[in-house]
Motif scaffolding. Sequence first.
Motif, PDB file in Angstrom:
ATOM      1  N   ASP A  62      12.690  11.360 -10.698  1.00 26.48           N
ATOM      2  CA  ASP A  62      11.373  11.783 -11.183  1.00 26.48           C
ATOM      3  C   ASP A  62      10.392  10.610 -11.105  1.00 26.48           C
ATOM      4  OD1 ASP A  62      12.662  14.124 -11.890  1.00 26.48           O
ATOM      5  OD2 ASP A  62      12.545  13.777 -14.058  1.00 26.48           O
ATOM      6  N   VAL A  63       9.143  10.922 -10.853  1.00 29.21           N
ATOM      7  CA  VAL A  63       8.062   9.942 -10.945  1.00 29.21           C
ATOM      8  C   VAL A  63       7.076  10.439 -11.993  1.00 29.21           C
ATOM      9  CG1 VAL A  63       6.190   8.762  -9.742  1.00 29.21           C
ATOM     10  CG2 VAL A  63       8.336   9.233  -8.535  1.00 29.21           C
ATOM     11  N   ASN A  64       6.898   9.650 -13.044  1.00 29.92           N
ATOM     12  CA  ASN A  64       6.023  10.032 -14.169  1.00 29.92           C
ATOM     13  C   ASN A  64       6.390  11.411 -14.715  1.00 29.92           C
ATOM     14  OD1 ASN A  64       4.583   7.600 -13.858  1.00 29.92           O
ATOM     15  ND2 ASN A  64       3.218   8.534 -12.339  1.00 29.92           N
ATOM     16  N   GLY A  65       7.690  11.674 -14.789  1.00 32.19           N
ATOM     17  CA  GLY A  65       8.183  12.921 -15.365  1.00 32.19           C
ATOM     18  C   GLY A  65       8.180  14.111 -14.426  1.00 32.19           C
ATOM     19  N   LYS A  66       7.726  13.937 -13.197  1.00 31.85           N
ATOM     20  CA  LYS A  66       7.692  15.026 -12.220  1.00 31.85           C
ATOM     21  C   LYS A  66       8.858  14.885 -11.253  1.00 31.85           C
ATOM     22  CE  LYS A  66       4.859  17.120  -8.574  1.00 31.85           C
ATOM     23  NZ  LYS A  66       3.595  17.013  -7.794  1.00 31.85           N
ATOM     24  N   ARG A  67       9.646  15.944 -11.114  1.00 30.37           N
ATOM     25  CA  ARG A  67      10.799  15.905 -10.222  1.00 30.37           C
ATOM     26  C   ARG A  67      10.344  15.783  -8.767  1.00 30.37           C
ATOM     27  NH1 ARG A  67      15.903  17.200 -11.606  1.00 30.37           N
ATOM     28  NH2 ARG A  67      15.146  15.948 -13.367  1.00 30.37           N
TER      29      ARG A  67
ATOM     30  N   VAL B 130       0.971   0.508  -9.956  1.00 26.69           N
ATOM     31  CA  VAL B 130       1.256  -0.204 -11.204  1.00 26.69           C
ATOM     32  C   VAL B 130       1.087   0.756 -12.381  1.00 26.69           C
ATOM     33  CG1 VAL B 130       0.466  -2.054 -12.730  1.00 26.69           C
ATOM     34  CG2 VAL B 130       0.628  -2.451 -10.264  1.00 26.69           C
ATOM     35  N   GLY B 131       2.071   0.776 -13.264  1.00 31.03           N
ATOM     36  CA  GLY B 131       2.050   1.660 -14.428  1.00 31.03           C
ATOM     37  C   GLY B 131       2.876   2.911 -14.261  1.00 31.03           C
ATOM     38  N   ASP B 132       3.214   3.276 -13.021  1.00 27.99           N
ATOM     39  CA  ASP B 132       4.067   4.443 -12.800  1.00 27.99           C
ATOM     40  C   ASP B 132       5.474   4.174 -13.326  1.00 27.99           C
ATOM     41  OD1 ASP B 132       2.043   5.874 -11.600  1.00 27.99           O
ATOM     42  OD2 ASP B 132       2.667   5.412  -9.550  1.00 27.99           O
ATOM     43  N   VAL B 133       6.161   5.254 -13.707  1.00 28.65           N
ATOM     44  CA  VAL B 133       7.531   5.144 -14.211  1.00 28.65           C
ATOM     45  C   VAL B 133       8.443   6.031 -13.366  1.00 28.65           C
ATOM     46  CG1 VAL B 133       9.074   5.582 -16.153  1.00 28.65           C
ATOM     47  CG2 VAL B 133       6.804   4.603 -16.559  1.00 28.65           C
TER      48      VAL B 133
ATOM     49  N   GLY C 267       7.353  11.299   2.658  1.00 24.48           N
ATOM     50  CA  GLY C 267       7.562  12.604   3.262  1.00 24.48           C
ATOM     51  C   GLY C 267       6.687  13.693   2.695  1.00 24.48           C
ATOM     52  N   MET C 268       5.924  13.377   1.638  1.00 24.74           N
ATOM     53  CA  MET C 268       5.070  14.390   1.016  1.00 24.74           C
ATOM     54  C   MET C 268       3.807  14.607   1.836  1.00 24.74           C
ATOM     55  SD  MET C 268       5.475  13.466  -3.025  1.00 24.74           S
ATOM     56  CE  MET C 268       7.069  13.633  -3.836  1.00 24.74           C
ATOM     57  N   LYS C 269       3.187  15.744   1.621  1.00 23.83           N
ATOM     58  CA  LYS C 269       1.954  16.074   2.350  1.00 23.83           C
ATOM     59  C   LYS C 269       0.850  16.373   1.340  1.00 23.83           C
ATOM     60  CE  LYS C 269       4.567  17.956   6.249  1.00 23.83           C
ATOM     61  NZ  LYS C 269       4.751  16.637   6.829  1.00 23.83           N
ATOM     62  N   PRO C 270      -0.091  15.458   1.121  1.00 17.46           N
ATOM     63  CA  PRO C 270      -0.157  14.121   1.731  1.00 17.46           C
ATOM     64  C   PRO C 270       0.849  13.182   1.095  1.00 17.46           C
ATOM     65  CG  PRO C 270      -1.898  14.363   0.121  1.00 17.46           C
ATOM     66  CD  PRO C 270      -1.218  15.694   0.185  1.00 17.46           C
ATOM     67  N   PRO C 271       1.144  12.057   1.752  1.00 17.66           N
ATOM     68  CA  PRO C 271       2.092  11.096   1.187  1.00 17.66           C
ATOM     69  C   PRO C 271       1.628  10.600  -0.186  1.00 17.66           C
ATOM     70  CG  PRO C 271       1.654  10.595   3.497  1.00 17.66           C
ATOM     71  CD  PRO C 271       0.662  11.641   3.083  1.00 17.66           C
ATOM     72  N   GLN C 272       2.601  10.307  -1.046  1.00 16.96           N
ATOM     73  CA  GLN C 272       2.305   9.768  -2.374  1.00 16.96           C
ATOM     74  C   GLN C 272       3.122   8.509  -2.581  1.00 16.96           C
ATOM     75  OE1 GLN C 272       2.719  12.708  -5.501  1.00 16.96           O
ATOM     76  NE2 GLN C 272       1.971  14.356  -4.182  1.00 16.96           N
ATOM     77  N   TYR C 273       2.485   7.489  -3.147  1.00 14.06           N
ATOM     78  CA  TYR C 273       3.173   6.218  -3.330  1.00 14.06           C
ATOM     79  C   TYR C 273       3.012   5.718  -4.757  1.00 14.06           C
ATOM     80  CZ  TYR C 273       3.367   6.412   1.742  1.00 14.06           C
ATOM     81  OH  TYR C 273       3.609   6.815   3.033  1.00 14.06           O
ATOM     82  N   LEU C 274       3.809   4.730  -5.103  1.00 15.26           N
ATOM     83  CA  LEU C 274       3.848   4.213  -6.467  1.00 15.26           C
ATOM     84  C   LEU C 274       2.750   3.182  -6.705  1.00 15.26           C
ATOM     85  CD1 LEU C 274       7.715   3.753  -6.673  1.00 15.26           C
ATOM     86  CD2 LEU C 274       6.360   5.477  -7.896  1.00 15.26           C
TER      87      LEU C 274
ATOM     88  N   THR D 219       0.806  -1.217   0.000  1.00 13.29           N
ATOM     89  CA  THR D 219       0.000   0.000   0.000  1.00 13.29           C
ATOM     90  C   THR D 219       0.842   1.271   0.000  1.00 13.29           C
ATOM     91  OG1 THR D 219      -0.095  -0.039   2.431  1.00 13.29           O
ATOM     92  CG2 THR D 219      -1.909  -1.126   1.241  1.00 13.29           C
ATOM     93  N   LYS D 220       2.158   1.127   0.261  1.00 11.91           N
ATOM     94  CA  LYS D 220       3.006   2.314   0.407  1.00 11.91           C
ATOM     95  C   LYS D 220       4.374   2.085  -0.252  1.00 11.91           C
ATOM     96  CE  LYS D 220       0.707   3.817   4.655  1.00 11.91           C
ATOM     97  NZ  LYS D 220       0.866   4.177   6.097  1.00 11.91           N
ATOM     98  N   LEU D 221       4.349   1.891  -1.575  1.00 10.40           N
ATOM     99  CA  LEU D 221       5.580   1.633  -2.320  1.00 10.40           C
ATOM    100  C   LEU D 221       6.290   2.953  -2.613  1.00 10.40           C
ATOM    101  CD1 LEU D 221       7.250  -0.627  -3.679  1.00 10.40           C
ATOM    102  CD2 LEU D 221       5.935  -0.181  -5.766  1.00 10.40           C
ATOM    103  N   ASP D 222       7.558   3.037  -2.260  1.00  7.44           N
ATOM    104  CA  ASP D 222       8.275   4.312  -2.278  1.00  7.44           C
ATOM    105  C   ASP D 222       9.610   4.175  -3.013  1.00  7.44           C
ATOM    106  OD1 ASP D 222       8.762   7.002  -1.696  1.00  7.44           O
ATOM    107  OD2 ASP D 222       8.552   6.756   0.483  1.00  7.44           O
ATOM    108  N   TRP D 223      10.235   5.311  -3.288  1.00  3.74           N
ATOM    109  CA  TRP D 223      11.467   5.410  -4.080  1.00  3.74           C
ATOM    110  C   TRP D 223      12.570   6.072  -3.258  1.00  3.74           C
ATOM    111  CZ3 TRP D 223       6.882   8.052  -5.053  1.00  3.74           C
ATOM    112  CH2 TRP D 223       6.880   9.410  -4.692  1.00  3.74           C
ATOM    113  N   GLU D 224      13.840   5.792  -3.596  1.00  4.87           N
ATOM    114  CA  GLU D 224      14.972   6.438  -2.938  1.00  4.87           C
ATOM    115  C   GLU D 224      16.189   6.397  -3.872  1.00  4.87           C
ATOM    116  OE1 GLU D 224      15.997   5.005   0.917  1.00  4.87           O
ATOM    117  OE2 GLU D 224      13.992   5.274   1.762  1.00  4.87           O
ATOM    118  N   VAL D 225      16.567   7.521  -4.459  1.00  6.37           N
ATOM    119  CA  VAL D 225      17.802   7.572  -5.257  1.00  6.37           C
ATOM    120  C   VAL D 225      18.993   7.606  -4.306  1.00  6.37           C
ATOM    121  CG1 VAL D 225      17.687  10.111  -5.501  1.00  6.37           C
ATOM    122  CG2 VAL D 225      19.094   8.746  -7.065  1.00  6.37           C
ATOM    123  N   GLU D 226      19.982   6.749  -4.554  1.00 10.02           N
ATOM    124  CA  GLU D 226      21.141   6.651  -3.674  1.00 10.02           C
ATOM    125  C   GLU D 226      22.409   6.377  -4.478  1.00 10.02           C
ATOM    126  OE1 GLU D 226      20.628   3.982  -0.411  1.00 10.02           O
ATOM    127  OE2 GLU D 226      18.651   4.807   0.130  1.00 10.02           O
ATOM    128  N   ILE D 227      23.544   6.780  -3.920  1.00 11.07           N
ATOM    129  CA  ILE D 227      24.835   6.381  -4.472  1.00 11.07           C
ATOM    130  C   ILE D 227      25.333   5.167  -3.693  1.00 11.07           C
ATOM    131  CG2 ILE D 227      26.107   8.047  -3.038  1.00 11.07           C
ATOM    132  CD1 ILE D 227      28.171   8.161  -5.359  1.00 11.07           C
TER     133      ILE D 227
END
Length: 280
Positions: free
Chosen positions: A202-207, A259-262, A250-257, A119-127
């Motif tokens: 970016d998620v679906n082209g949005k930074r 199916v179909g998101d890029v 961390g978004m207000k409200p939270p946003q999660y990934l 229900t709460k799939l999230d992203w994290e760019v890391e080195i």
Amino acid sequence: MKLVRYGAMGAEKPGLIDKSGQLRDLSAHVRDLDGEAYSPASLAKFAALDTSELPAVSGSPRFGAPVTGISKFVAIGLNYVDHAKETGSPIPTEPIFFIKANTALSGPNDPVEKPRGSTKLDWEVEIAAIIGTRAKYVSEADALNHIAGYCICNDVSERNFQIERLGQWTKGKSHDTFGPVGPWLVTKDEIPDVQKLSMWLDVNGKRCQTGSTSTMIFSMAKCISYVSQFMTLLPGDIVTTGTPPGVGTGMKPPQYLNVGDVVTLGIEGLGEQRQEIIAA
């Protein structure tokens, strides 16, 4: 050098990207890019090759993770001040680390699975760093000498599993495909200062994420040294070092990934990744 593993999943071949951007086959010189292949002696052998004599690979083959046969996949948590704040966590006084399952490792552009019940799939760019020489009780001053090179990691996370389902973070960090790494390993000689690299996602082209390794709480050297006080890092092991602010939780409200998101992401000097979310 930029070292890659390319080809169908489970049948990847070793390769390198030459200075013109051409993919070239390394199969005549190494069986695969595992820990042994990332030893200083092996990297020196690759560096001495005349890349123009290596077979050019045509087309646009799939890239796998740039290392195989790893003994462990270590991740540092809450390593950027603003990320800790956005999650409501205290600023760590020493590095927090956990283990991602080795089976989470995947190619940089492979699809990411949304797990059953997620229900709460999230992203994290890391080195991330890939270890080149065995590291046990290494000093911070010596730590970077144990690294073969650097690459991008998307530390994909299921926050419900990670935080609300009890137990350790590993539960929300280890589903298959939750560790896209690559597209290539960039040897450390190509990175003048690992603490001065810009990064984005970016998620679906949005930074969503914009950051820099300059704002890490604990430097790359500190992370490697610290982990080596608790476990031995072996050649080929991956250590990914935390994410800047802008994650979904961390978004207000939270946003999660869904199916179909890029998701697309990149780090200065290390390339880019792209993943589409699919159902598990």
